[in-house]
Design a protein around this motif. Structure first.
Motif, PDB file in Angstrom:
ATOM      1  N   ALA A 153      43.479  87.120   4.830  1.00  0.00           N
ATOM      2  CA  ALA A 153      44.700  86.526   5.401  1.00  0.00           C
ATOM      3  C   ALA A 153      44.544  86.449   6.915  1.00  0.00           C
ATOM      4  N   PRO A 154      45.111  85.410   7.569  1.00  0.00           N
ATOM      5  CA  PRO A 154      44.851  85.213   9.012  1.00  0.00           C
ATOM      6  C   PRO A 154      45.589  86.232   9.871  1.00  0.00           C
ATOM      7  N   ILE A 155      45.489  87.509   9.554  1.00  0.00           N
ATOM      8  CA  ILE A 155      46.046  88.547  10.437  1.00  0.00           C
ATOM      9  C   ILE A 155      44.867  89.377  10.905  1.00  0.00           C
ATOM     10  N   ILE A 156      44.696  89.441  12.215  1.00  0.00           N
ATOM     11  CA  ILE A 156      43.470  90.034  12.761  1.00  0.00           C
ATOM     12  C   ILE A 156      43.445  91.530  12.448  1.00  0.00           C
TER      13      ILE A 156
END
Lengths: 84, 123, 501, 300
Positions: free
Chosen positions: B59-62
């Protein structure tokens, strides 16, 4: 493993979409549409988009269905009979 | 026909788009029409989000500072679909309010009955 | 604070002022304040667009205004060129004059406590229109198309009667179908090009067209985009919602709806055609010929069904369908002159059709909301301003010289001569539809000026001074366009050349 | 006898003397042609039940539509492989420089509220306009609504009085604070964990709807009237408008003071994104509750 889950979910998605268009009873159509949105929320998770799944769960199952039920109540069709 | 097996999300969304489109055209009842419209919108969003997915991407959460692009899924479709979902809800709410007003005056949800009653009132 | 180029900020200012007017009206929520805010906003927007158009006329250039800190392919962008500036100016004046002319009807028809909502929808329609003209990003265009659909639907049902609701449902269903298709086209385009900004998509499309990769997907994506824009702008096969929705709305909103809401989508189609898919590529895909055929069919069938109508507003709605057919025929010719003719016709039709709808509205109100030509015999003597306005508007639509309609018909004729394959068809249809135009406008003009023997006299209409000023202004603009069309045509031509690069 | 009259007309035309038709006659003729108007043909279709043909045509066109779309899907880039055209330098920059440019850990929120903030501003306006549209349609004030609405209103009031809602009332009393807290958590942590203004706003709206269903109109009106609805949504839209037009203006002309990004990861970071998230959350919450209130009692 992930592939099979995704294929099962998609089959359920298409079945519930067909179910919505086939049922005579409006009340049932809205409930099946709720199921459709919740399956959609799970699919967003499998597609690695958590923002979408929270929004879809809250919007699809929460607000959309409430609006449809209130319209049905206003249209005195909460009994679910298909009116002329 | 090879790609259909691989792009199964896109083919599912196309089939859903077709079902929603058919609902919109053929259903007599207005509420069923707008449910079909909702199905059509969610199908387009499924198509858009499935295009952003990358195998092995999360998911695009760093997560703890890794900013290498191959770790994450493409964030652009997720952003577009988020806007789209809320647009779909607000438009459904507006159309359902319209359905209520129609029912209050014409007492029916069937588009043909409404059209006939409107024509009778006209003459 | 190094030098800020204020001219480049004008599109940004005009869009945000229109959006700010929505919030301001929502704060006060009274009809009087709403009207004042709307009028001030409209004047500011028209002045800003006039300054921009003047600057563009003097030093024509296309500039991009990046919204926020991030350059082109990452953040949003607005572009403005001579064509966009001119169109913003034209639509601003059309909106200003039709609302000014329509105050009387707004006060009478819309409920007192809901009038501020009506003005909010007017601001939203204006803001969405400006954003649609200036935007350089295809997804922003989609969101603003949604705003346009909602606002126009609310304008249609402003009267609150049941027929308005039915018209609004037709409009909403077709509109949402259109925007659903548009979003599908955008997502296919995004998946094969990877960009959302028009110039970047253009580059990727030229590469794809050359290499022939994803050719079928590209064809279907462009087809979807243009079908969606055709549905929303009421082109022939998808025009069924227009004659149901436009006549029922109150005169001010039907003037705005067919005056410029319908045309915003055509401008975006021209922008798509020019800056994204180059004209040759469109030829190769064959979409231009399909647009041409639909345009031609629209011209003929729109006029034929307009001849059949008994109600004056229905005639005007079907004539809008015919004029949209004209515009798409101009776009479909594919040549530069064809597009200039189409753009000029958009301007001419915008001014003429809003005047016609305002006059028709005041006739209908004068004879007690019965919209039947038989009842309106000899009504123009009692309501001279609307009578003259309607007659000159009809003359301009038919194409009498010294009026704007004539110039656009002239340019359509020259454009069709220079288009290779389509000359015979377009000239023939142009001639036929001009006759049909006359055939469906003259009975109504004849009806309002000739009194019937056995009919009782119509009441004298109470006409507000604002209505007179707006009709007179629209007349002057119409005649002015008819006579000094040269600067406008040059601006359009320069705009199209700049748009092409 | 129709054609004989036509024949006579042609003969007159050929002989060259034109009959001056009186204007009334010409207009009246148009009336006679009314009878085979197109609309009668449409009624004919419905009576003769030909619209079954219409249905089969629609089904065929939809099936053809799906077939064409499946061909397109067959032609599209593969699902999920890395070098798709969509994963070009645009999305790479969002991921790689997203953290330090916007300061948001959640890249989607960073993209929505900073890179492409104009879309989200238009999005919030769509929400606001849809409530205004529903207000336009359903708002009935008690003074001048007709007999039918009064009857419906009276029936609802009776139903409300006698209806026992023990489960909902107890549930609402204990659950609503946690629902609202959860919604506020999602809005505030929009740029750190998944969620953000839209999701949190809808959850908060759902909580308010849950409370309103349980305790009915009067209790809810003490807390949330139309004035507070309008103030909250217009206020938050105004703050969004001011923040974003400032950042658009300064960004475009490379002028002005840069909002500090703060340390990525804690709540008060990511520059303007936190206040924007809160504004969007409030607008969405008020809109969702507004829809519910307008649908049930015709007034917020």
């Amino acid at each position: 493993m992930r592939e099979t889950i995704q294929v099962i979910l998609i089959v359920f998605l298409i079945l519930s979409a067909i179910g919505v268009s086939v049922t005579k009873n409006l009340f049932m159509a809205v409930i099946v549409f709720m199921g459709y949105s919740s399956i959609m929320a799970v699919i967003w998770l499998l597609l690695e988009a958590p923002d979408l799944s929270i929004t879809q769960a809250a919007v699809g199952v929460g607000v959309d269905s409430i609006l449809f039920f209130l319209t049905l109540k206003k249209i005195h069709q909460i009994k679910g009979t298909e009116e002329g | 026909m090879g790609n259909l097996g691989v792009n199964f999300y896109e083919s599912a969304s196309v089939i859903l788009f077709g079902i929603g489109f058919m609902n919109l055209l053929l259903q007599k009842n207005l509420i069923k029409k707008f449910i079909g419209l909702n199905i059509m919108d969610t199908a387009v969003f499924l198509f858009l989000a499935a295009k952003g997915f990358v195998f092995g991407g999360s998911a695009p959460i760093i997560v703890d500072g890794i900013t290498d692009a191959s770790y994450y899924v493409n964030p652009v479709p997720a952003g577009l679909v988020l806007t789209g979902i809320v647009v779909a809800v607000s438009v459904t709410a507006f159309s359902l309010a319209l359905v209520q007003r129609l029912y209050q005056h014409y007492g029916s949800l069937n588009m043909d009955v409404i059209m006939r009653k409107m024509k009778e009132e006209e003459h | 604070m190094e030098h800020i180029n204020w001219i480049h900020n004008l599109p940004f200012f005009s869009i945000f002022i229109a959006m700010f007017a929505i919030l301001l009206t929502a704060m006060f929520r009274t009809a009087k304040m709403a009207k004042r805010i709307h009028m001030t906003m409209m004047c500011i927007v028209v002045i800003l667009s006039a300054i921009l158009t003047y600057h563009m006329a003097v030093a024509p250039e296309t500039f991009t205004f990046t919204m926020g800190h991030y350059p082109a392919p990452w953040g949003n962008e607005l572009t403005a060129g001579p064509l966009e500036a001119l169109m913003a100016l034209v639509f601003g004046t059309v909106m200003l004059l039709s609302v000014m002319g329509g105050w009387v009807f707004i006060e009478k028809d819309v409920l007192q406590e809901k009038q501020y909502l009506y003005y909010i929808m007017l601001d939203a329609a204006m803001g969405a229109m400006l954003a649609l003209i200036y935007t350089n990003d295809i997804f922003t265009a989609y969101v603003f198309i949604e705003i346009n659909t909602l606002a126009a639907c609310a304008l249609v049902l402003a009267k609150g009667t049941a027929t308005a609701m039915v018209g609004a449902t037709h409009y909403l269903i077709m509109g949402l179908l259109g925007s659903g298709l548009f979003l599908f086209g955008v997502s296919i385009l995004y998946s094969i090009t990877g960009h959302l900004l028009l110039p970047q998509i253009g580059e990727a499309v030229t590469v794809l067209a050359a290499s022939g990769q994803y050719h079928f997907a590209l064809l279907i994506a462009t087809a979807f985009l243009f079908i969606a824009l055709a549905i929303k702008s009421g082109l022939f096969p998808f025009h069924t919602w227009l004659p149901v929705a436009h006549p029922i709305a109150i005169p001010a909103s039907s003037a705005i709806l067919s005056g410029f809401v319908v045309k915003g989508y055509v401008i975006f189609a021209i922008k798509l055609m020019y800056s994204v898919f180059s004209v040759e590529f469109m030829h190769e895909l064959g979409i231009i010929d399909i647009l041409f055929v639909f345009g031609v069919l629209g011209m003929v069938f729109g006029s034929l069904s307009a001849m059949r109508q008994r109600k004056m507003k229905k005639i005007l709605a079907y004539s809008s369908v015919a004029q949209i057919g004209y515009i798409y025929m101009g776009v479909g010719l594919g040549t530069e002159i064809g597009l200039t003719a189409a753009c000029f016709h958009m301007i001419a039709h915008g001014f003429t059709k809003s005047m016609l709808f305002l006059c028709a509205g005041s006739f209908v109100k004068q004879c007690g909301n019965i919209d039947d030509m038989d009842q309106m015999r000899g009504i123009a003597y009692k309501n001279p301003v609307a009578g003259i306005g309607y007659t000159i508007g009809a003359m301009s639509m038919i194409g009498i010289p010294l009026l704007a309609g004539f110039i656009s018909k002239l340019y359509f004729a020259t454009a069709s001569i220079f288009s290779e394959g389509k000359m015979a068809a377009s000239l023939l249809v142009l001639g036929i539809s001009m006759i049909l135009n006359a055939l469906y406008f003259l009975p109504s003009v004849m009806a309002i000026w000739t009194t019937k023997k056995g009919m009782q006299e119509a009441k004298r209409a109470n006409i507000s001074p604002w209505f007179i000023t707006s009709i007179v202004l629209l007349l002057c603009i119409n005649v002015g366009l008819g006579v000094w069309y040269q600067p406008v045509i040059e601006l359009i031509e320069v705009g199209l050349q700049l748009l092409q690069k | 006898m129709e054609w004989r009259m036509w024949l006579q007309k042609i003969k007159d035309w050929v002989d060259g003397y034109t009959v001056m038709i009186d204007a009334d006659m010409y207009i009246a003729n148009r009336k006679r042609r009314e009878k085979w108007d197109w609309r009668s043909i449409i009624d004919f279709i419905y009576e003769k039940d030909l619209h079954k043909l219409h249905n089969t045509l629609c089904v065929m066109c939809c099936v053809a539509f799906i077939g064409v779309m499946l061909l397109v899907v067959n032609d599209l880039p593969q699902y999920g492989n890395v070098n798709n055209p969509a994963n070009n330098e645009v999305s790479v920059r969002y991921v790689e420089e997203g953290l330090e440019e916007t300061g948001a850990v959640n890249l989607v929120t960073g993209m929505i509220l900073d890179y492409r903030a104009f879309d989200t501003f238009a999005e919030a306006n769509v929400l606001f306009l849809s409530v205004m549209g529903v207000l336009f349609l359903l708002k009935t004030d008690k003074k001048n609504d007709d007999k039918q609405q009064q009857m419906v209103r009276k029936k609802d009031a009776e139903m409300e009085a006698i209806e026992q809602k023990p489960i909902r009332q107890i549930g609402a009393k204990y659950l609503t604070p946690f629902i609202l807290l959860y919604g506020i958590y999602i809005v505030i942590n929009g740029h750190i964990s998944p969620g953000g203004g839209f999701a949190g706003g809808v959850i908060m709206g759902g909580g308010m709807i849950f409370y309103a269903t349980a305790f009915g109109k009067e209790k809810m009106e003490q807390i949330f009237t139309f004035r507070s609805f309008a103030n909250i949504s217009v206020g938050s839209l105004l703050t969004y408008f001011v923040c974003k037009s400032y950042s658009f203006f300064t960004g475009a002309n490379h002028v002005g003071w840069e909002v500090p990004k703060g340390v990525a990861g804690n709540i008060l970071s990511a520059g303007l994104i936190l206040p924007l998230n809160i504004c969007v959350g409030l607008v969405v919450a008020c809109t969702m509750y507004g829809f519910y209130a307008l649908y049930t009692k015709g007034d917020i």
